[in-house]
Design an enzyme around this catalytic site. Structure first.
Site, PDB file in Angstrom:
ATOM      1  N   ARG A   1       0.840  -1.210   0.000  1.00 12.47           N
ATOM      2  CA  ARG A   1       0.000   0.000   0.000  1.00 12.47           C
ATOM      3  C   ARG A   1       0.870   1.253   0.000  1.00 12.47           C
ATOM      4  O   ARG A   1       0.527   2.268  -0.619  1.00 12.47           O
ATOM      5  CB  ARG A   1      -0.903  -0.017   1.230  1.00 12.47           C
ATOM      6  CG  ARG A   1      -1.871   1.155   1.281  1.00 12.47           C
ATOM      7  CD  ARG A   1      -2.892   0.991   2.383  1.00 12.47           C
ATOM      8  NE  ARG A   1      -3.788   2.136   2.437  1.00 12.47           N
ATOM      9  CZ  ARG A   1      -3.998   2.873   3.506  1.00 12.47           C
ATOM     10  NH1 ARG A   1      -3.371   2.572   4.641  1.00 12.47           N
ATOM     11  NH2 ARG A   1      -4.821   3.895   3.479  1.00 12.47           N
TER      12      ARG A   1
ATOM     13  N   HIS B   1       0.771   4.996  -2.327  1.00 10.10           N
ATOM     14  CA  HIS B   1       0.629   6.336  -1.769  1.00 10.10           C
ATOM     15  C   HIS B   1       1.855   7.200  -2.029  1.00 10.10           C
ATOM     16  O   HIS B   1       1.766   8.424  -1.960  1.00 10.10           O
ATOM     17  CB  HIS B   1       0.337   6.246  -0.271  1.00 10.10           C
ATOM     18  CG  HIS B   1      -1.085   5.899   0.026  1.00 10.10           C
ATOM     19  ND1 HIS B   1      -1.955   6.756   0.665  1.00 10.10           N
ATOM     20  CD2 HIS B   1      -1.804   4.779  -0.249  1.00 10.10           C
ATOM     21  CE1 HIS B   1      -3.135   6.184   0.777  1.00 10.10           C
ATOM     22  NE2 HIS B   1      -3.073   4.977   0.236  1.00 10.10           N
TER      23      HIS B   1
ATOM     24  N   HIS C   1      -5.670  -5.445  -3.618  1.00  8.65           N
ATOM     25  CA  HIS C   1      -6.619  -5.699  -2.532  1.00  8.65           C
ATOM     26  C   HIS C   1      -6.823  -7.192  -2.271  1.00  8.65           C
ATOM     27  O   HIS C   1      -7.661  -7.552  -1.443  1.00  8.65           O
ATOM     28  CB  HIS C   1      -7.962  -5.027  -2.837  1.00  8.65           C
ATOM     29  CG  HIS C   1      -7.924  -3.545  -2.735  1.00  8.65           C
ATOM     30  ND1 HIS C   1      -8.901  -2.724  -3.274  1.00  8.65           N
ATOM     31  CD2 HIS C   1      -7.005  -2.710  -2.176  1.00  8.65           C
ATOM     32  CE1 HIS C   1      -8.581  -1.456  -3.044  1.00  8.65           C
ATOM     33  NE2 HIS C   1      -7.445  -1.424  -2.376  1.00  8.65           N
TER      34      HIS C   1
ATOM     35  N   ASN D   1      -3.092   9.752   4.798  1.00 11.39           N
ATOM     36  CA  ASN D   1      -1.989   8.805   4.974  1.00 11.39           C
ATOM     37  C   ASN D   1      -1.834   8.338   6.416  1.00 11.39           C
ATOM     38  O   ASN D   1      -0.864   7.660   6.751  1.00 11.39           O
ATOM     39  CB  ASN D   1      -0.673   9.442   4.505  1.00 11.39           C
ATOM     40  CG  ASN D   1      -0.582   9.518   2.996  1.00 11.39           C
ATOM     41  OD1 ASN D   1      -1.187   8.729   2.284  1.00 11.39           O
ATOM     42  ND2 ASN D   1       0.183  10.486   2.501  1.00 11.39           N
TER      43      ASN D   1
END
Length: 329
Positions: free
Chosen positions: A67, A71, A194, A96
């Site tokens: 992940r 970001h 995911h 975040n």
């Protein structure tokens, strides 16, 4: 699950794919495979070993590392700017707040600074760690080019306009991905991240509403009723939806596989953005292909992951090689 022998066959298509990529951008052209072969030959081994070691004590760290790269790369490119601490930085933005895996990146950096001081960038460590996290969970072995340099600017104001919110429509997601040079196929393939990891209840509880007694009621008809009830039971029992977590993949949460796409077909997508992929013809067709063939998913994942990993890279004299990933030099 594809065997190790099958997975290794994905390297050749990736190398061909990257050869084409290297022709597209002078920045990307400055990246190369085995960039540290001469200056720090053990760099990739050190990162992989750090990731594996951290995951033995905290298996959830693998999903967090994957992940983390999203970001970072989606906000002004893959420059490790999300790692920088301080008021007003990307890391300080509420979007975040739930990120993790920072200590693993810093641990790898600390070891590398002992053996190869000032050589290996935090941006490369971040990409390699995400790659290794996928491999550790049974995913494909991906060859990624290295040679990125670290950014020196990190602003919270850049976060929200560039990351995907969990209530985005397919059109909104396509717009964001397109602005990064990524296709509709990349959107569907990278959403396959995911298949691992977990999410806090507050990231998907807009799919429910509370009745007068404080219990959840389903308001999103795109969700399977039994799956929705499981989610509601888990989240309604918590007084704080920002701390209770649910696995992204209710079936095989600790394995990187194509179960995510089969979940979508069964109306078990955790986020609205997941379910939306089955409601749009442009994305549904890709979901169906990936759900039916894990080898194709692994091959497409390898391609899309590399494309994402070279977005907006700093090379040459741009940026710097940080001594600590948490602070600029």
């Amino acid at each position: 699950m594809a065997s190790c022998t099958q997975k290794s066959t994905f390297l050749s298509p990736i190398l061909v794919f990257l050869a084409l990529l290297l022709l597209l951008s002078s920045s990307v052209a400055d990246l190369s495979f085995n960039f540290y072969a001469g200056s720090c030959p053990g760099a990739e081994f050190i990162v992989r070993n750090t990731v594996r070691s951290a995951s033995t004590t905290d298996p959830s760290i693998l999903g967090k590392l994957l992940r983390l790269i999203f970001h970072d790369c989606f906000v002004q490119g893959c420059d490790a700017s999300v790692l920088i601490r301080g008021n007003g930085t990307e890391r300080s933005d509420p979007g975040n707040a739930s990120l993790g895996g920072f200590t693993v990146i810093e641990s790898a950096k600390n070891v590398l600074e002992i053996f190869c001081p000032g050589i290996v960038s935090c941006a490369d460590i971040l990409v390699l760690a995400a790659r290794d996290a996928v491999e550790a969970l049974g995913g494909p072995v991906v060859a990624v080019p290295t040679g990125r340099r670290d950014g020196t600017v990190s602003l919270a104001e850049n976060v929200r306009p560039n990351i995907i919110d969990t209530d985005f429509t397919v059109d909104k997601m396509i717009t964001v991905f397109s602005s990064k040079g990524l296709s509709v196929q990349d959107l569907v393939v990278l959403s396959g991240a995911h298949t691992i990891g977990a999410a806090h209840c507050n990231t998907f509880n807009s799919r429910f509403k509370r009745d007068p007694n404080g219990n959840f009621e389903l308001i999103d008809a795109s969700l399977d009723n039994n799956y929705a009830q499981t989610l509601m039971n888990k989240c309604s029992s918590s007084m704080d939806p920002t701390t209770t977590v649910v696995n992204n993949d209710p079936e095989t949460s600790s394995t990187f596989d194509n179960q995510y796409y089969r979940n979508l077909q069964a109306h078990k997508g955790l986020f609205q953005t997941d379910s939306a992929l089955m409601e749009d013809e442009r994305t549904r067709k890709i979901v169906e292909i990936l759900a039916n063939d894990e080898e194709i998913f692994f091959e497409r994942w390898s391609e899309s992951f590399v494309k994402m990993s070279v977005m907006g890279v700093r090379v040459g004299e741009e940026g710097e090689i940080r001594r600590s990933c948490s602070f600029v030099n």
